[in-house]
Design an enzyme around this catalytic site. Structure first.
Site, PDB file in Angstrom:
ATOM      1  N   LYS A 293       0.839  -1.207   0.000  1.00 60.49           N
ATOM      2  CA  LYS A 293       0.000   0.000   0.000  1.00 60.49           C
ATOM      3  C   LYS A 293       0.866   1.246   0.000  1.00 60.49           C
ATOM      4  O   LYS A 293       1.994   1.255   0.535  1.00 60.49           O
ATOM      5  CB  LYS A 293      -0.987   0.025   1.171  1.00 60.49           C
ATOM      6  CG  LYS A 293      -0.375   0.275   2.552  1.00 60.49           C
ATOM      7  CD  LYS A 293      -0.318   1.729   2.981  1.00 60.49           C
ATOM      8  CE  LYS A 293       0.265   1.848   4.385  1.00 60.49           C
ATOM      9  NZ  LYS A 293       1.322   2.753   4.600  1.00 60.49           N
TER      10      LYS A 293
ATOM     11  N   PRO B 109      10.302  -4.395   1.229  1.00 56.21           N
ATOM     12  CA  PRO B 109      11.224  -4.096   2.340  1.00 56.21           C
ATOM     13  C   PRO B 109      10.446  -3.871   3.628  1.00 56.21           C
ATOM     14  O   PRO B 109       9.283  -3.462   3.598  1.00 56.21           O
ATOM     15  CB  PRO B 109      11.917  -2.811   1.879  1.00 56.21           C
ATOM     16  CG  PRO B 109      11.047  -2.218   0.838  1.00 56.21           C
ATOM     17  CD  PRO B 109      10.274  -3.342   0.214  1.00 56.21           C
TER      18      PRO B 109
ATOM     19  N   ALA C 111       9.243   0.172   5.977  1.00 59.37           N
ATOM     20  CA  ALA C 111       9.207   0.992   4.769  1.00 59.37           C
ATOM     21  C   ALA C 111       7.956   1.859   4.670  1.00 59.37           C
ATOM     22  O   ALA C 111       7.919   2.821   3.910  1.00 59.37           O
ATOM     23  CB  ALA C 111       9.288   0.086   3.536  1.00 59.37           C
ATOM     24  N   GLY C 112       6.888   1.499   5.414  1.00 57.27           N
ATOM     25  CA  GLY C 112       5.615   2.207   5.245  1.00 57.27           C
ATOM     26  C   GLY C 112       4.816   1.674   4.077  1.00 57.27           C
ATOM     27  O   GLY C 112       3.886   2.316   3.586  1.00 57.27           O
ATOM     28  N   LEU C 113       5.162   0.460   3.636  1.00 56.48           N
ATOM     29  CA  LEU C 113       4.484  -0.161   2.493  1.00 56.48           C
ATOM     30  C   LEU C 113       3.509  -1.253   2.930  1.00 56.48           C
ATOM     31  O   LEU C 113       2.924  -1.938   2.091  1.00 56.48           O
ATOM     32  CB  LEU C 113       5.529  -0.769   1.533  1.00 56.48           C
ATOM     33  CG  LEU C 113       6.445   0.256   0.858  1.00 56.48           C
ATOM     34  CD1 LEU C 113       7.615  -0.445   0.164  1.00 56.48           C
ATOM     35  CD2 LEU C 113       5.658   1.089  -0.148  1.00 56.48           C
ATOM     36  N   ALA C 114       3.337  -1.430   4.226  1.00 56.09           N
ATOM     37  CA  ALA C 114       2.417  -2.431   4.787  1.00 56.09           C
ATOM     38  C   ALA C 114       2.809  -3.857   4.407  1.00 56.09           C
ATOM     39  O   ALA C 114       1.946  -4.715   4.215  1.00 56.09           O
ATOM     40  CB  ALA C 114       0.967  -2.142   4.380  1.00 56.09           C
TER      41      ALA C 114
ATOM     42  N   ASP D 204      -3.062  -1.671   9.747  1.00 53.60           N
ATOM     43  CA  ASP D 204      -3.176  -1.662   8.285  1.00 53.60           C
ATOM     44  C   ASP D 204      -3.668  -2.988   7.705  1.00 53.60           C
ATOM     45  O   ASP D 204      -3.861  -3.102   6.494  1.00 53.60           O
ATOM     46  CB  ASP D 204      -1.810  -1.348   7.640  1.00 53.60           C
ATOM     47  CG  ASP D 204      -1.478   0.131   7.685  1.00 53.60           C
ATOM     48  OD1 ASP D 204      -2.401   0.951   7.889  1.00 53.60           O
ATOM     49  OD2 ASP D 204      -0.292   0.472   7.497  1.00 53.60           O
TER      50      ASP D 204
END
Ligand code: C5P
Length: 292
Positions: free
Chosen positions: A14, A96, A99-102, A138
């Protein structure tokens, strides 16, 4: 009826197209207001029917202990359903961490959707989301995916029409990532000079009006958590032609929005040598889904 022995699930990363922090709840969680977008970079999870429990994460250094979101999700699933069973789970990590990419949420979402299919439990999506929230804020979005406005601690989801006509280049800086609790602690210390206009951002997404969305692509966690690498990579993305560039979630990854696939792919190539990881991806209209 033949029992399923194995399922394969993919769950998308995300991005936060806009993120505001609006308050602090009595339970210590921050109240957020976010535009969430699933993108076509996937965690891939295989689940095999088994009496016991085992987790593999080949090629990844994520801990395989009970802190792993896949393990937490499996435990929550078996507790909620009362099933006396286990699973052999293999998580092929692509995203990764920190990363804040969930990525961790995607693993949990894939496990919940996968176990639901493997054991024919037929839990509805809202029930899977309720269980997922026990694992992380999340996870419900990682289950539903697509485009959504998220409020509360990130779990109250209002689906939006699918975004199209753009591509993203996502870049993970070298060096340490950012953990979510650290990111919120730093926000409490330093605050934010920016608070995106979430109503305007949502209105732009509803019309699929990318030009109108651009000025609202801001992240209230970026001031406290972004560093020199954040600034350098955002500038590099803009040099590559990104129409907007920002940090996603609690960081440390940043992304740029492009009109054309080719430009996003070229940016991912160009930025790769100076980054820990890069990828180009379109918005996708789904969350965790069973492949086979
Ligand atoms: O829910 P998740 O496991 O992602 O949250 C990790 C930590 O991040 C929480 O324990 C909390 O410290 C912080 N957090 C927060 N407000 C949110 C989401 C996370 O303060 N909305």
């Amino acid at each position: 009826m033949n029992k399923l022995q194995k399922v394969v699930v993919r769950a998308p990363a995300k991005l936060n197209l806009a993120l505001d922090v609006t308050g602090l709840a009595p339970n210590g969680y921050h109240e957020v207001d976010m535009l969430m977008q699933a993108v076509g970079i996937y965690e891939r999870v295989e689940l095999i029917r088994s009496a016991g429990y085992a987790l593999r994460c080949p090629g990844s250094r994520v801990p395989r202990n009970d802190k792993n979101t896949a393990t937490k999700a499996a435990a929550a699933f078996f507790y909620a359903t009362g099933l006396l069973a286990g699973a052999e789970i293999t998580v092929h990590k692509v995203l990764p961490t920190r990363a804040g990419l969930a990525g961790g949420s995607a693993d949990a979402a894939a496990v919940l959707v996968g176990l639901n299919a493997l054991y024919g439990a037929r839990l509805p999506l809202n029930e899977l989301c309720r269980i997922g929230l026990e694992v992380g804020s999340d996870v419900p979005f990682s289950i539903l995916g697509g485009t959504a406005r998220a409020t509360g601690r990130g779990e109250k989801l209002a689906p939006l029409p699918p975004l199209s006509g753009c591509w993203f280049c996502v870049v993970m800086p070298r060096g340490a990532g950012v953990s979510t609790p650290e990111a919120y602690a730093r926000f409490d210390e330093k605050g934010s000079p920016v608070h995106p206009n979430m109503e305007a951002a949502e209105a732009a997404v509803r019309k699929n009006d990318i030009a109108a969305l651009l000025p609202h692509m801001q992240n209230a966690l970026e001031h406290a958590n972004g560093g020199t690498e954040t600034l350098r990579l955002k500038a590099a993305l803009r040099e590559q032609g990104a129409l907007a560039a920002m940090m996603t979630g609690s960081g440390a990854a940043v992304f740029g929005l492009f009109r054309e696939e080719q430009a996003a792919r070229a940016a991912a190539e160009a930025l790769r040598p100076g980054a820990a990881w890069t990828a180009a991806a379109p918005p996708v209209g789904h969350g965790a889904q069973v492949l086979a």
